[in-house]
Design an enzyme around this catalytic site. Structure first.
Site, PDB file in Angstrom:
ATOM      1  N   HIS A 269       0.670  -0.813   0.151  1.00 38.38           N
ATOM      2  CA  HIS A 269       0.174   0.118  -0.275  1.00 38.38           C
ATOM      3  C   HIS A 269       0.986   1.604   0.395  1.00 38.38           C
ATOM      4  CE1 HIS A 269      -2.951   3.195   1.318  1.00 38.38           C
ATOM      5  NE2 HIS A 269      -3.403   1.889   0.716  1.00 38.38           N
ATOM      6  N   ASP A 327      -8.140  -5.617   0.161  1.00 39.51           N
ATOM      7  CA  ASP A 327      -8.866  -6.530  -1.032  1.00 39.51           C
ATOM      8  C   ASP A 327      -8.121  -8.105  -0.745  1.00 39.51           C
ATOM      9  OD1 ASP A 327      -9.666  -4.323  -2.160  1.00 39.51           O
ATOM     10  OD2 ASP A 327      -7.752  -4.209  -2.762  1.00 39.51           O
TER      11      ASP A 327
HETATM   12  N1  CMC Z   1       4.228  -7.458  -5.083  1.00 36.91           N
HETATM   13  C1  CMC Z   1       5.418  -7.258  -5.032  1.00 36.91           C
HETATM   14  N2  CMC Z   1       6.246  -6.794  -4.757  1.00 36.91           N
HETATM   15  C2  CMC Z   1       5.755  -4.906  -4.163  1.00 36.91           C
HETATM   16  C3  CMC Z   1       4.659  -5.049  -4.311  1.00 36.91           C
HETATM   17  C4  CMC Z   1       3.753  -6.685  -4.233  1.00 36.91           C
HETATM   18  N3  CMC Z   1       2.441  -6.821  -4.771  1.00 36.91           N
HETATM   19  N4  CMC Z   1       4.110  -4.481  -3.897  1.00 36.91           N
HETATM   20  C5  CMC Z   1       4.549  -3.250  -4.090  1.00 36.91           C
HETATM   21  N5  CMC Z   1       6.202  -4.120  -4.654  1.00 36.91           N
HETATM   22  C6  CMC Z   1       7.553  -3.605  -4.747  1.00 36.91           C
HETATM   23  C7  CMC Z   1       7.708  -2.835  -5.518  1.00 36.91           C
HETATM   24  O1  CMC Z   1       7.213  -3.897  -6.592  1.00 36.91           O
HETATM   25  C8  CMC Z   1       8.879  -1.717  -5.203  1.00 36.91           C
HETATM   26  O2  CMC Z   1      10.230  -2.583  -5.052  1.00 36.91           O
HETATM   27  P1  CMC Z   1      11.064  -1.657  -5.714  1.00 36.91           P
HETATM   28  O3  CMC Z   1      11.582  -0.897  -4.485  1.00 36.91           O
HETATM   29  O4  CMC Z   1      12.851  -2.471  -5.379  1.00 36.91           O
HETATM   30  O5  CMC Z   1      11.236  -0.931  -6.404  1.00 36.91           O
HETATM   31  C9  CMC Z   1       8.360  -1.408  -4.062  1.00 36.91           C
HETATM   32  O6  CMC Z   1       7.523  -2.184  -3.110  1.00 36.91           O
HETATM   33  C10 CMC Z   1       7.559  -0.543  -3.155  1.00 36.91           C
HETATM   34  O7  CMC Z   1       6.537  -0.695  -4.804  1.00 36.91           O
HETATM   35  P2  CMC Z   1       5.818   0.553  -5.427  1.00 36.91           P
HETATM   36  O8  CMC Z   1       4.930   0.483  -6.570  1.00 36.91           O
HETATM   37  O9  CMC Z   1       6.320   2.022  -5.353  1.00 36.91           O
HETATM   38  O10 CMC Z   1       4.519   1.087  -4.522  1.00 36.91           O
HETATM   39  P3  CMC Z   1       3.093   2.419  -4.415  1.00 36.91           P
HETATM   40  O11 CMC Z   1       3.081   3.185  -3.100  1.00 36.91           O
HETATM   41  O12 CMC Z   1       3.822   3.448  -5.455  1.00 36.91           O
HETATM   42  O13 CMC Z   1       2.219   1.057  -4.968  1.00 36.91           O
HETATM   43  C11 CMC Z   1       0.715  -0.452  -4.925  1.00 36.91           C
HETATM   44  C12 CMC Z   1       1.039   0.473  -3.839  1.00 36.91           C
HETATM   45  C13 CMC Z   1      -0.491  -0.454  -3.564  1.00 36.91           C
HETATM   46  C14 CMC Z   1       0.339  -0.298  -6.149  1.00 36.91           C
HETATM   47  C15 CMC Z   1       1.695  -1.554  -4.441  1.00 36.91           C
HETATM   48  O14 CMC Z   1       1.769  -1.880  -3.452  1.00 36.91           O
HETATM   49  C16 CMC Z   1       0.787  -2.709  -5.579  1.00 36.91           C
HETATM   50  O15 CMC Z   1       0.828  -3.033  -6.707  1.00 36.91           O
HETATM   51  N6  CMC Z   1       0.149  -3.829  -4.916  1.00 36.91           N
HETATM   52  C17 CMC Z   1      -0.950  -4.908  -5.467  1.00 36.91           C
HETATM   53  C18 CMC Z   1      -2.362  -4.314  -6.224  1.00 36.91           C
HETATM   54  C19 CMC Z   1      -2.624  -4.114  -4.727  1.00 36.91           C
HETATM   55  O16 CMC Z   1      -2.919  -4.952  -4.184  1.00 36.91           O
HETATM   56  N7  CMC Z   1      -3.777  -3.131  -4.337  1.00 36.91           N
HETATM   57  C20 CMC Z   1      -4.838  -2.151  -3.884  1.00 36.91           C
HETATM   58  C21 CMC Z   1      -4.367  -1.829  -2.912  1.00 36.91           C
HETATM   59  S1  CMC Z   1      -5.249  -1.120  -1.396  1.00 36.91           S
HETATM   60  C22 CMC Z   1      -6.705  -0.555  -1.785  1.00 36.91           C
HETATM   61  C23 CMC Z   1      -7.152  -0.413  -3.317  1.00 36.91           C
HETATM   62  O17 CMC Z   1      -6.617   0.546  -3.280  1.00 36.91           O
HETATM   63  O18 CMC Z   1      -8.213  -0.696  -3.771  1.00 36.91           O
END
Ligand code: CMC
Length: 392
Positions: A269, A327
């Protein structure tokens, strides 16, 4: 030249002031108007939470009765809207139908489009909160070829939604009170979440003076993405794809592999760097619902629990502070209730509508409000003269 702060993804820019929802991502704390989400999920109910989000305070008994009465009286859709539904392909994703139908509400309710009139803003808010369950249920009914089921005033908000989804004219669906309670809790847990992508979309759309139906349609469109609300569908599909506990390590390895786009859905998140407090409630609720329905040894739940356990001990997930989010467990409950995965995100959308509206109203009421207009760092070509086609 102008100098701008560059903040891709808005990781450190506050775009507004807001008094609605507070998140402490390090502690894993979520407050609606100061009240913690776990207390609201346990003791309150969705329509009371709606009142709280919209008005800032918990209602008195009388205020609650009036609010429920007003919401209940707006649950019907203009009869002509049925023809709008019928224009879609049967196999359309219910979110696609919802974006269209909600956007089209502004062509039906002309008396609630003037955003400068507080009375019209109020009516539009009531209409949206009241009609979204009907729209979501009808998008579902249409997709499975069943007749649309009209709302019933004597039912609660959650009961009514289950009724419209699962009753058929030949046989009313018996709404189990404990299931209605679980449904209501899912609505409550999704009701608002400060300036997430879809809420920011609603605010940005609203900042131009667009009408509330158009703004909420924009929010629904944004919510659909798998990084946001679409994650609940993607998560359950992932759990099914994993299938059995012994295959978890393979998927954990993929999630950690930088060259593989696969991510663990329902994990991570932007704001929470600790347990998502909503996921905790959702996990308990999942256990209760499966118990109630007599579903034992549910393979999806087993995979989910084991996946969570392994990830929480894995160096990659620990160091990046990736925890289960809202989720992660919601899909298990919804599936047990009989919803297909394509309905998970519509349920998120109808729950979040009150949050979008509360934020939109807060913005409209702010006298310092300006149109949202981000700047950019231009990286394209510098000035050059047009070249005639023969000379290129
Ligand atoms: N699985 C594997 N690696 C992950 C994941 C994951 N679910 N989420 C983040 N990472 C890694 C990512 O690769 C990155 O690594 P690095 O720093 O080495 O490049 C690091 O963690 C930070 O991730 P980010 O994408 O820069 O973080 P963000 O704040 O931009 O993204 C997020 C947040 C929720 C989009 C992301 O965690 C994600 O894609 N999660 C899976 C989708 C998900 O479950 N979304 C629901 C969010 S909660 C409720 C909602 O909004 O609906």
């Amino acid at each position: 030249a102008d100098v701008f702060t560059y903040d891709p993804g808005f990781t450190s820019t506050a775009a507004c002031e807001s008094a609605i929802t507070y998140i402490d991502g390090d502690k894993g704390e979520l407050l609606y108007r100061g009240y913690p989400i776990d207390q609201l999920a346990e003791k309150s109910h969705y329509l009371e939470v709606c009142y709280l989000l919209l008005n800032g305070e918990l209602p008195s008994r009388q205020q609650m009765e009036d609010f429920e009465y007003r919401i209940t009286r707006h649950t019907m859709l203009h009869e002509q809207i049925q023809y709008f539904f019928r224009g879609f392909r049967r196999d359309a994703h219910p979110m696609a139908t919802m974006v269209g139908v909600v956007g089209a509400l502004s062509s039906f309710y002309h008396d609630s489009l003037d955003i400068n009139d507080p009375w019209q803003r109020e009516v539009a808010s009531m209409r949206l909160i009241a009609k979204l369950p009907t729209i979501a249920a009808w998008a579902y009914k249409y997709s499975i070829g069943q007749p649309f089921v009209y709302p019933r005033n004597e039912l609660s908000y959650a009961e009514n939604f289950l009724h419209m989804c699962f009753s058929v004219p030949a046989e009313p669906y018996h709404v189990e009170p404990a299931l209605a309670k679980a449904m209501d809790r899912i609505f409550t847990l999704h009701a608002d979440h400060e300036q997430n992508a879809s809420t920011s979309t609603v605010r940005l759309a609203g900042s131009s003076g667009a009408n509330p139906f158009a703004c909420i349609a924009a929010g629904i469109a944004c919510l659909w993405g798998p990084a946001h609300g679409g994650a609940n569908q993607a998560c359950l599909e992932m759990l099914r794809q994993i299938g059995t506990v012994d295959r978890i390590p393979e998927f954990i390895a993929r999630a950690k592999d930088k060259n593989d786009p696969f991510r663990l859905m329902g994990f991570g998140h932007r704001v929470y760097k600790n347990f998502d407090p909503r996921a905790k409630v959702m996990k308990e609720s999942a256990d209760e619902v499966l118990e109630l329905l007599g579903i034992h040894n549910n393979p999806t739940l087993q995979v989910a629990k084991e996946l969570e356990r392994i990830a929480l001990h894995d160096e990659y997930f620990v160091s990046k502070k990736l925890y289960p989010n809202v989720d992660f467990y919601s899909g298990i409950i919804l599936e047990a209730m009989g919803f297909p995965t394509s309905m998970f995100t519509p349920i998120f959308a109808l729950s979040r509508t009150v949050g979008w509206i509360s934020q939109w109203k807060e913005m409209i009421g702010d006298p310092t409000g300006k149109i949202g207009r981000p700047r950019q760092l231009y990286t394209g070509a510098t000035f050059r003269d047009y070249v005639d086609v023969d000379a290129r």
